[in-house]
Motif scaffolding. Structure first.
Motif, PDB file in Angstrom:
ATOM      1  N   GLN A 486     -46.711 -23.232  14.553  1.00 42.32           N
ATOM      2  CA  GLN A 486     -45.746 -22.715  13.600  1.00 42.32           C
ATOM      3  C   GLN A 486     -45.400 -21.276  13.964  1.00 42.32           C
ATOM      4  O   GLN A 486     -46.276 -20.481  14.273  1.00 42.32           O
ATOM      5  CB  GLN A 486     -46.373 -22.757  12.196  1.00 42.32           C
ATOM      6  N   ASN A 487     -44.138 -20.989  13.939  1.00 44.55           N
ATOM      7  CA  ASN A 487     -43.710 -19.596  14.098  1.00 44.55           C
ATOM      8  C   ASN A 487     -43.109 -19.148  12.780  1.00 44.55           C
ATOM      9  O   ASN A 487     -42.220 -19.802  12.245  1.00 44.55           O
ATOM     10  CB  ASN A 487     -42.670 -19.461  15.203  1.00 44.55           C
ATOM     11  N   VAL A 488     -43.615 -18.062  12.265  1.00 40.84           N
ATOM     12  CA  VAL A 488     -43.180 -17.596  10.958  1.00 40.84           C
ATOM     13  C   VAL A 488     -42.334 -16.341  11.133  1.00 40.84           C
ATOM     14  O   VAL A 488     -42.712 -15.421  11.840  1.00 40.84           O
ATOM     15  CB  VAL A 488     -44.396 -17.294  10.055  1.00 40.84           C
ATOM     16  N   ARG A 489     -41.198 -16.349  10.491  1.00 40.75           N
ATOM     17  CA  ARG A 489     -40.305 -15.208  10.561  1.00 40.75           C
ATOM     18  C   ARG A 489     -40.561 -14.302   9.363  1.00 40.75           C
ATOM     19  O   ARG A 489     -40.728 -14.781   8.248  1.00 40.75           O
ATOM     20  CB  ARG A 489     -38.846 -15.713  10.539  1.00 40.75           C
ATOM     21  N   ASN A 490     -40.579 -13.027   9.616  1.00 38.65           N
ATOM     22  CA  ASN A 490     -40.884 -12.069   8.567  1.00 38.65           C
ATOM     23  C   ASN A 490     -39.648 -11.751   7.723  1.00 38.65           C
ATOM     24  O   ASN A 490     -38.895 -10.823   8.024  1.00 38.65           O
ATOM     25  CB  ASN A 490     -41.483 -10.814   9.221  1.00 38.65           C
ATOM     26  N   ASN A 491     -39.457 -12.526   6.707  1.00 37.19           N
ATOM     27  CA  ASN A 491     -38.486 -12.313   5.636  1.00 37.19           C
ATOM     28  C   ASN A 491     -37.236 -11.470   5.884  1.00 37.19           C
ATOM     29  O   ASN A 491     -37.093 -10.376   5.313  1.00 37.19           O
ATOM     30  CB  ASN A 491     -39.239 -11.727   4.437  1.00 37.19           C
ATOM     31  N   PRO A 492     -36.315 -11.929   6.687  1.00 29.09           N
ATOM     32  CA  PRO A 492     -35.086 -11.149   6.878  1.00 29.09           C
ATOM     33  C   PRO A 492     -34.187 -11.174   5.649  1.00 29.09           C
ATOM     34  O   PRO A 492     -33.420 -10.244   5.422  1.00 29.09           O
ATOM     35  CB  PRO A 492     -34.408 -11.846   8.058  1.00 29.09           C
ATOM     36  N   LEU A 493     -34.285 -12.232   4.841  1.00 31.25           N
ATOM     37  CA  LEU A 493     -33.418 -12.343   3.678  1.00 31.25           C
ATOM     38  C   LEU A 493     -33.753 -11.254   2.654  1.00 31.25           C
ATOM     39  O   LEU A 493     -32.866 -10.667   2.033  1.00 31.25           O
ATOM     40  CB  LEU A 493     -33.587 -13.732   3.059  1.00 31.25           C
ATOM     41  N   GLY A 494     -35.033 -10.996   2.506  1.00 29.15           N
ATOM     42  CA  GLY A 494     -35.457  -9.937   1.594  1.00 29.15           C
ATOM     43  C   GLY A 494     -34.882  -8.602   2.037  1.00 29.15           C
ATOM     44  O   GLY A 494     -34.380  -7.814   1.227  1.00 29.15           O
ATOM     45  N   GLN A 495     -34.924  -8.350   3.332  1.00 28.87           N
ATOM     46  CA  GLN A 495     -34.378  -7.092   3.848  1.00 28.87           C
ATOM     47  C   GLN A 495     -32.859  -7.050   3.664  1.00 28.87           C
ATOM     48  O   GLN A 495     -32.297  -6.012   3.342  1.00 28.87           O
ATOM     49  CB  GLN A 495     -34.752  -6.938   5.334  1.00 28.87           C
ATOM     50  N   ALA A 496     -32.236  -8.217   3.832  1.00 27.33           N
ATOM     51  CA  ALA A 496     -30.777  -8.259   3.675  1.00 27.33           C
ATOM     52  C   ALA A 496     -30.367  -7.839   2.276  1.00 27.33           C
ATOM     53  O   ALA A 496     -29.263  -7.324   2.071  1.00 27.33           O
ATOM     54  CB  ALA A 496     -30.252  -9.657   3.972  1.00 27.33           C
ATOM     55  N   MET A 497     -31.245  -8.066   1.318  1.00 31.46           N
ATOM     56  CA  MET A 497     -30.884  -7.715  -0.049  1.00 31.46           C
ATOM     57  C   MET A 497     -31.155  -6.257  -0.379  1.00 31.46           C
ATOM     58  O   MET A 497     -30.749  -5.790  -1.430  1.00 31.46           O
ATOM     59  CB  MET A 497     -31.591  -8.630  -1.032  1.00 31.46           C
ATOM     60  N   VAL A 498     -31.857  -5.542   0.480  1.00 32.48           N
ATOM     61  CA  VAL A 498     -32.060  -4.117   0.204  1.00 32.48           C
ATOM     62  C   VAL A 498     -31.233  -3.204   1.108  1.00 32.48           C
ATOM     63  O   VAL A 498     -31.153  -2.019   0.862  1.00 32.48           O
ATOM     64  CB  VAL A 498     -33.554  -3.705   0.262  1.00 32.48           C
ATOM     65  N   VAL A 499     -30.619  -3.766   2.132  1.00 28.24           N
ATOM     66  CA  VAL A 499     -29.759  -2.912   2.955  1.00 28.24           C
ATOM     67  C   VAL A 499     -28.327  -2.998   2.434  1.00 28.24           C
ATOM     68  O   VAL A 499     -27.993  -3.808   1.582  1.00 28.24           O
ATOM     69  CB  VAL A 499     -29.783  -3.296   4.455  1.00 28.24           C
ATOM     70  N   SER A 500     -27.504  -2.141   3.002  1.00 22.14           N
ATOM     71  CA  SER A 500     -26.103  -2.106   2.620  1.00 22.14           C
ATOM     72  C   SER A 500     -25.331  -3.109   3.475  1.00 22.14           C
ATOM     73  O   SER A 500     -25.697  -3.361   4.624  1.00 22.14           O
ATOM     74  CB  SER A 500     -25.611  -0.686   2.870  1.00 22.14           C
TER      75      SER A 500
END
Lengths: 1113, 593
Positions: A486-500
């Motif tokens: 399994q390769n797990v990606r570190n939550n890019p969606l969460g970051q997308a919601m805090v950046v502009s």
């Protein structure tokens, strides 16, 4: 044993080769010694002229043109014998006489089958004769794959797609054939050389009640069952294409609340049976209240490691009378998984495969006007914005202004998410003799997640063997190897919601721009982890080896001794590397590399002695068991920082900074021992009694309290067997009452939960001099810690109407769990955390209903339905001192409420403009409310919103759940729709907490905020400079009514007609298309475009479309 | 015959099976169910030797960093006073910065430190009570370790009693569940604190003797905290109307403070010659003015968190962005993404920067261009409200001022060819902060240009918990309360002489008649602003009128704080504590909450 060898209509040599190879494998596996060949003819008269040609050749030539299927045995026919055949519009008899001229052979034609058999010169001598027949169900529908055996021998055949079989009976003897088919009663039929054709109708109705249900340490006929057990069969398990069978039985088992945890590839599901009984924190609740898995009789396996295609049935034991035999571990229900066993008869090779695509269900993020508007509103509230000329005041973060002027917008969602994929392939070979039965399977599952670098691969291999050694001894093994990556990606969606959403996601050369806003180093791009292959890795490998063996002795009739030795070994490795420019590390700006190795050993040794005796109307089964469990787990973890080369990932921890390294090597071990006994008694099959008792010992409890006794008893009454009931039949065809009571134990504390320990703490230094310390662990020892006990009463009713066209089950139950093992929070001023104590009590009461009905049953059209409904009321009935334990909004324990309840302010809406005067009468910490603020309930009516106004606002526990399956079949088409509903729960919708009232971050677009012109009641008015936590009562915004109903699954299948499937050498070929999570209807508008089953923002659930095929050879 | 044989055979099988199954069934019973736990250790084992015992002492230091190196210490010790307000008037930790919604269930720094302080106290109690069983043969070594533990217990308890008042006073290690508590008086707390610190002062070695382990508690640390504790203690007597008792504590506080000052060479502590030197990041480690330090290691494995000592971010104004031409992120100018607090106009006004070097040493007003040169255009001049005369002027990188955020009022802003944000852009006439204010004068005491990169949140500097300048102020305050204003002025003038700009020494001197409570508070702000003490100073000195003085002082000087109440001189006890106590209701929450 009979094998088919056909000529394939495909000219493609590769295709042919593949099929041949498969045949060869089959042969090798099953050591076949005999073969029977069949050929298909297209006409019934023959014209041919052959000289000096082999029998094989001629047969092949004949094969090309006839309706006949020809059978012969390799060891009887000399295929290389050369003969001459001359025929002109001749009959088959004429031709075959010439073909078999030189050999002691003759042949018989039955229907379209021609069987070559031995002829004995002496006309009176015994000779073989063929038997053919058709096996159908009561309605005359052919049963495919039914087995037909000559009684007392291993000789047999299985039926083809038309339900037909051919079998050679050796010697001119009358024999009895035994016809078997899963779900139907066995039937015997006599044949002799004069009576060679049989039509067998298997009885399904009677058989359904004779269905065997797997219970703890044994099986019973369904009609003899006294407890509450739900069963799901293979065809329903594979109906939903998934990697995890737990997910597939969602909604099919009344009383089982099953939800998928997240949309991450390979993510697990949470199962709670009949409510939460043990108290734990929310993160731990599912684990503490999780059921026991028993896989092929062995405790403690992991259903997630199984290939769903390997599963024959899943039986869920719900009431205490069924689970008490498992004592300690059965308190939260038992899920018994039975994998497919080999069957005597024809070898069956089946292939199941699917391929599918997934896409997210998630609301859009704010961009362009929607984004600008929120910011302007925020500025407008505080008076710093009135016209777009004031925008400059709002777009001051580095780079924002430039991006804004250049109209550089980024739709992060589009850049992050892609279409995911799933595929699954599994081959199962099943076969054997009466003595040796084998199933072997290979499976591959792959899921590519909707984020790049997020995937899951699982390879499974299974080999089950059951060997009869002699008349009184039997042994077998069940082995499985699962390898998962399994390769797990570190939550890019969460970051997308805090950046502009402003800036440039990519540089001119197409590479990822790590800081999309020029000059800003504070907020890194959500795509940062994709900059290089080595920026971010979270790679998890897992190898699971299960090797179970058993020996079963039956020294005298009725007495069985069985010893089971189960072993489970798990090797896990997590490689973790985050570069200094990764999402995880950029604020610290140095890399981390970590390797974690875990090694887990588990042994389960059970001994089961069963005695079965029937004297006249009395039938008795006694079972005695001993059960020993031992678990050991090691974890070695090494971490280092500032590794110079990111390319080395976690393979060169030695090159990390010397002083930065952290290592640990933990061991956790525990064991359990139990002695148990059970009595099953039945009088005339009408009156049933089950009693059991178990002495249970668990190492993790305190000395002196490790052992306890758990009894249970159950009664059953087959009312419909009474004479007086006959006049109600067949309209009211079946009625049974069940009543059970039992106590099961639970030891749900962490290992070493009764010990006081101190833990090393190395993060201490003076200057640069390390100063290792020891600090107190969380626990204070409790030397009196004993068992948690669940006493449960179950009243059940099974019924059938219209000759059992409509059947159903109703269960009502009450479970009281007392002496709950609860981590009692000690006063913080003691400086230690918790002590585990036997305090508290919960009650779960509920009702469950299942209905199965065959609505329409015509020759070509069939419609059947299944409905499940369960309602469970979970409540805390006693705590410590009889008072609520109040903590933050997610951790409070409230009497009369479910364990996992939310305790915070109650939101009534948003204060509206016309309510200004009223709003001002309420204050929060001295500040009056004004329009646009959250309108909170003033529970104590004092005009002040404060701690006294905190209240229960909902729970994660649903009021009821239901599932509704409808299956339709018309000729070769089948169609199924499965709908589930989960109603009355509150979701903790993390993404709603992402509302940024300053408009600085990229919050979801469906967050409807208040403005004087938009009098919504959803979210408060934006305010420049504010974060959500600035609003009085903001805690309540996360919690939303979470009821939903979901089209979980729609399947359309098509089974190839026989005339096509035969051409590709297959018994059954079915193609299907499935859509999962197709539509979700939520009660709350705030959850629009969101799947409330998994409230995670990081990895929302997905919608899937899958195409698959089932092939039987 | 055949039947008989068959039966015999069956019986044999039966016999074998039953025997076998009994053997198999009984065997596991011999397995015991004891727990094997080699990975964890017990206190009795580890702390039974002198070498092992040191791990208890080391462990006792652990939690101090939860207060001082994270944001907790700044919010607990500095905010909610006359000096600071939330940047952009936002609501971060508003429970502590604005007294808004400060309850037993809200206000995270207050809730977090309640837990961490008690963990540390339990460990100190365990060590102090177990030291006789640790097998020490060297009495000096034993006393040294006990001295550390007692220093730490007093250190933690001082924070407890000043923050929450007379709560429970625990001196025993928690070995079994303790489910009740009784309140102890503040004087009981101070009796323990003072006796612990006296023991520590006598038995701790000097900092030099600790060698490389310079941040362990030393004798000067104990003396410094003793003088602070005695001074704090005295006010409770004043509040109770017992002037004689108060004076005895003031006198002891003064004596200890003067003792430190007179023996400063022996104790290894001294004032820097100028405030600039004091706050030069290069002088931060082993700072000679420090009495007690919490060190940050360059070895990241030794720090409490990957981002230790975050205080460098707390007071940082933004200096880049759309309205900051010619500026870019740099190590020298700091990291602004976790800015929390801005100074009040009151704080800035406390300083006369024309004579007092402490303003310049503590605050940054000007930023020199560090990005590409910037040329004013007609469009940009208009956008920034500049006079057309600036058009064509160039802000040269490395030479010219690009940004000027100042406490002054600048009348010719438009004529200056750089960005000017003056007091009127930041504050309203009544001293409140203007809506939409983003920029502010930056407190630069904690700047950390030794970080790995401009965007790194990993602080490298030590926290100076207490320094010699405070001792002069303690001595001055004690003298003042004892009626010796001359002595007070004398002590204050030591610091003001050091703080004087060249040639301004005379103007900086104060006379005895100028010294009063407000002056001492203001002087403390000038010297110690940002140093984790302000809230304690205000609550201590503004004790009178049942807390109304505290409220009036804060409201008058920090008009943005409108919600402060007299009861806010104590903070609320975390709700979970009261929930867990069987006698929680009887024990009771602090009044007002």
């Amino acid at each position: 044993m009979i094998f088919f060898n056909k000529n394939y209509p495909f000219a493609d040599p590769l295709w042919r080769k593949t099929l041949r190879a498969m045949k060869l494998i089959t042969l090798l596996i099953f050591c076949g010694v005999m073969q029977m060949h069949a050929a298909v003819y297209s006409q019934n008269t023959f014209t041919m002229s052959e000289s000096n040609t082999t029998v094989r050749e001629i047969l092949k030539k004949i094969e090309k043109s006839s309706n006949y299927t020809v059978f012969y045995r390799n060891d009887q026919v000399n295929l290389n014998n050369k003969v001459s055949v001359i025929a002109e519009n001749s009959t088959i008899e004429n031709v075959m006489k010439q073909v078999l001229r030189d050999q002691p052979l003759t042949f018989e034609v039955v229907d379209n089958n021609m069987v070559v058999i031995k002829s004995i010169g002496d006309k009176n001598a015994l000779r073989d004769y063929p038997v053919t027949g058709t096996i159908t169900d009561n309605e005359g529908e052919p049963l495919i794959g039914a087995s037909v055996l000559i009684k007392g021998t291993t000789r047999g055949a299985s039926t083809d797609i038309d339900g037909k079989f051919v079998l050679t009976v050796p010697g001119d003897q009358p024999v009895t054939l035994v016809v078997k088919y899963l779900g139907f009663a066995d039937q015997e039929v006599s044949v002799n050389s004069n009576q060679r054709t049989v039509q067998v109708k298997l009885k399904a109705d009677a058989a359904a009640l004779e269905e065997v249900v797997v219970i703890g340490y044994g099986t019973v006929k369904k009609r003899d069952l006294t407890g509450s057990v739900a069963s799901v069969k293979a065809e329903d398990i594979t109906r939903i294409p998934t990697h995890n069978a737990a997910e597939a039985i969602q909604g099919r088992v009344p009383g089982a609340d099953i939800t998928r945890n997240s949309g991450t590839p390979g993510a697990a599901s949470t199962i709670t049976i009949r409510g939460n009984k043990s108290i734990a924190s929310r993160d731990n609740l599912a684990a503490r209240n999780g059921p026991l898995y028993v896989i092929d009789g062995f405790q403690g396996g992991d259903i997630a490691t199984l290939n769903p295609n390997d599963i024959e049935s899943i039986d869920i034991l719900k009431d205490a009378s069924s689970t008490a035999i498992y004592g300690a571990q059965g308190a939260n229900g038992v899920i018994i998984v039975t994998t497919k066993k080999g069957a005597a008869g024809a070898t069956k090779v089946s292939y199941n495969g699917f391929y599918g695509v997934n896409d997210y269900i998630f609301p859009d993020l704010r961009i362009r006007d929607s984004y600008i508007q929120l910011r302007r509103e925020a500025g407008r509230t505080t008076g710093i914005w009135t016209t777009p000329a004031d925008d400059i005041k709002l777009f001051q973060e580095p780079g924002e202004d430039i991006a804004f002027q250049n109209n550089q917008w980024i739709n992060w969602y589009d850049l992050i998410a892609k279409t995911g994929q799933q595929q699954n392939h599994s081959i199962t070979v099943n076969g054997g003799t009466e003595k040796t039965k084998i199933v072997a399977s290979l499976g591959y599952f792959n899921e590519k997640g909707m984020f790049r670098n997020s995937d899951f691969n699982r390879y499974t291999g299974r080999f089950n063997l059951d060997q009869t050694i002699n008349k009184w001894a039997k042994a077998g093994v069940q082995t499985q190897i699962t390898y998962a990556k399994q390769n797990v990606r570190n939550n890019p969606l969460g970051q997308a919601m805090v950046v502009s959403p402003l800036g440039l996601a990519y540089n001119d050369d197409g590479s990822i721009n790590p800081y999309p806003l020029q000059g800003s180093v504070a907020r890194i791009s959500p795509l940062a982890d994709e900059v290089t292959d080595n920026t971010s890795r979270d790679n998890r490998l897992n190898t699971n080896v299960v090797a179970n063996g058993y020996l079963e002795l039956t020294p005298v009739k009725g007495l069985t001794f069985r010893t089971n030795l189960g072993t489970n070994f798990n090797f896990g490795k997590i490689g973790y590397f985050q570069d200094k420019q990764s999402l995880n590390r950029y604020t610290q700006n140095f890399s981390i590399a970590r390797l974690t190795n875990t090694y887990y050993r588990y042994i389960n040794w059970d001994n089961i002695l069963t005695y079965n005796k029937t004297i006249k109307d009395h039938s008795l089964t006694l079972t005695g068991i001993t059960s020993y469990l031992q678990s050991d787990a090691d974890e070695t973890k090494a971490t280092g920082y500032r590794q110079p080369l990111s390319e080395q990932l976690f393979y060169s921890l030695g090159s990390t900074e010397l002083n930065s390294r952290e290592i640990s090597s933990a061991y956790i071990g525990w064991n359990n021992m139990a002695y148990a006994g059970r009595l099953n008694y039945s009088y005339k099959g009408k009156y049933l009694l089950t009693m059991s008792g178990r002495f249970d010992g668990a190492s993790r409890l305190s000395e002196g309290n490790r052992w306890d006794f758990f009894p249970s008893a159950a009664l059953g009454w087959n009312v419909s067997d009474e004479d007086f009931f006959n006049k109600l039949k067949p309209t009211f065809s079946n009625l049974k009452l069940r009543l059970s009571y039992g106590v099961s134990g639970n030891y749900s504390v962490d290992v070493y939960g009764t010990q006081s320990v101190i833990n090393p703490e190395n993060r201490i230094g003076f200057g640069d001099v390390p100063a290792p310390g020891f600090i107190f662990g969380q626990n204070v020892a409790n030397t009196g810690l004993g068992w948690e006990k669940s006493a449960s009463t179950n009243l059940g009713l099974d019924f059938g109407f219209f000759n059992n066209r409509l059947t159903g089950t109703i269960d009502v139950y009450n479970t009281v769990t007392s002496d709950i093992l609860m981590p009692r929070q000690l006063p913080l001023s003691t400086g230690v955390g918790v002590i585990n104590e036997n305090i508290g009590e919960t009650r779960n009461r509920g009702i469950e209903l299942t209905l199965n009905s065959t609505n329409i049953q015509k020759k070509d059209f069939r419609w059947s339905s299944m409905l499940t409904f369960s309602r469970n009321k979970e409540e805390l009935t006693e705590l410590l001192n009889g008072t609520d334990i109040l903590a933050a909004e997610r951790n409070s324990l409230l009497l009369g409420r479910p364990i996992s309840s939310f305790y915070t302010y109650k939101k009534l809406g948003i204060w509206q403009t016309n309510e200004e005067a009223e709003a001002a009468q309420y204050t929060f910490s001295g500040t009056p409310f004004k329009p646009g603020d959250i309108k909170l309930a003033d529970i104590n009516n004092d005009g002040k919103i404060g701690t006294e106004d905190l209240t229960y606002i909902g729970s994660t526990v649903p009021k009821w759940i239901g599932g509704f399956q409808n299956n339709f079949s018309y000729k070769n088409l089948d169609f199924g729709v499965f709908v589930i509903a989960r109603v009355g729960q509150t979701v903790d919708a993390e993404f709603l907490g992402r509302y940024n009232p300053s408009g600085l971050a990229n919050s979801p677009v469906n967050i409807d905020y208040w403005t004087p012109e938009n009098p919504t009641n959803d979210f408060p008015r934006p305010r420049w400079g504010a974060t959500l936590s600035n609003y009085a009562g903001y805690q309540t915004l996360n919690f939303v009514e979470g009821s939903y109903f979901k089209i979980r699954n729609v399947t359309l299948g098509y089974t190839l007609p026989k005339r096509f499937s035969e051409k590709i050498a297959a018994g059954r070929v079915r193609f299907y298309a499935t859509g999962s999570n197709l539509f979700t209807f939520t009660k709350s508008d705030m959850l629009k475009n969101y799947d409330p089953e998994g409230p995670s923002t990081d990895a929302p659930l997905s919608r899937q479309f899958v195409f698959g095929v089932n092939l039987d050879f | 015959m055949r039947i008989k044989i068959l039966i015999m055979k069956r019986l044999k099988n039966l016999y074998l099976t039953i025997t076998g199954s009994l053997l198999i069934a009984v065997f596991p019973a011999c397995r015991d169910l004891d727990e094997y736990n080699p990975s964890n250790a017990t206190a009795d084992l580890v702390w039974s030797t002198p070498e092992g015992f040191v791990t208890a002492v080391n462990g006792a230091y652990f939690e101090q960093r939860n207060w001082y190196t994270k944001e907790n210490g700044i919010f607990m010790g500095e905010s909610g006073t006359d000096l600071w307000y939330n940047r952009e008037r936002d609501g971060y930790a508003r429970q502590l910065t604005q007294y808004s919604g400060l309850t037993a269930l809200d206000g995270n720094p207050n809730r977090a430190v309640w837990e961490s302080l008690w963990k540390a106290i339990n460990l100190c109690n365990a060590g102090i009570n177990r030291i006789n069983d640790a097998g020490f043969t060297d009495q000096v070594e034993k006393n040294k370790r006990e001295g550390e533990l007692r220093f730490l217990r007093a250190f933690y308890y001082w924070h407890v009693v000043e923050t929450w008042g007379g709560v429970m006073l625990r001196t025993e290690e928690t070995k079994s569940p303790v489910l009740t508590a009784t309140r102890s008086s503040v004087s009981d707390f101070y009796n323990l604190i003072i006796s612990d610190l006296e023991f520590a002062a006598q038995n701790l070695p000097s900092q030099q003797q600790w060698g490389e382990e310079y941040s362990r508690a030393s004798n000067k640390s104990a003396l410094g905290f003793l003088s602070r504790a005695l001074l704090s203690r005295a006010y409770y007597s004043l509040e109770a109307g017992n002037k004689a008792e108060a004076d005895s504590y003031f006198a002891r506080a003064r004596d200890v403070a003067r003792d430190i000052i007179s023996r400063k060479a022996a104790l290894g502590v001294d004032l820097w010659a100028t405030p600039q030197q004091m706050w030069d990041p290069a002088n931060n480690k082993r700072n000679k003015e420090a009495l007690y330090t919490i060190s940050t290691s360059s070895n990241i494995g030794l720090n409490i968190e990957p981002s230790p000592n975050r205080v460098f971010m707390t007071f940082q104004s933004p200096y880049t962005g759309s309205l900051k031409p010619a500026m870019q992120y740099s190590l020298a100018y700091g990291y602004d993404n976790q800015r929390r607090l801005m100074p009040t106009l009151t704080l800035l006004n406390y300083f006369d920067e024309t004579i007092d070097a402490r303003y310049g040493a503590s605050f940054q007003e000007a930023w020199i261009a560090n990005s590409t040169n910037y040329t004013w255009t007609t469009a940009s001049a208009t956008a920034f409200g500049k006079d057309p005369s600036v058009v064509g002027k160039v802000i040269t990188s490395g030479i010219d001022t690009a940004l000027y955020i100042t406490k002054k009022r600048i009348s010719n802003k438009a004529l200056r060819p750089y960005v000017v944000i003056d007091r009127d852009s930041i504050y309203n006439a009544n001293g409140t902060i203007r809506a939409g204010t983003r920029d502010f004068v930056t407190l630069k005491k904690f700047m950390d240009p030794m970080r790995e990169s401009a965007a790194s949140t990993v602080g490298t500097r030590d926290v100076i918990v207490m320094r010699l300048a405070e001792i002069y102020l303690i001595a001055a305050e004690a003298e003042f309360q004892l009626g010796n204003s001359t002595g007070a002025a004398e002590m204050i003038n030591v610091l003001r002489t050091r703080a004087a700009l060249p040639g301004k020494t005379a103007e900086m001197q104060v006379t005895a008649d100028q010294v009063n409570v407000d002056f001492i508070l203001e002087e403390r702000a000038r010297e110690l602003c940002g140093e984790y003490m302000r809230w304690f100073d205000v609550k201590r000195m503004k004790y009178n009128n049942k807390g109304q003085d505290f409220v009036d002082f804060i409201r008058a000087r920090n008009p943005d704080i409108t919600l402060v109440q007299p009861f806010h001189r104590l903070r609320p006890i975390r709700q979970e504590e009261l929930n867990a106590l069987l006698n929680g209701a009887e024990f009771g929450q602090n009044p007002g909450y």
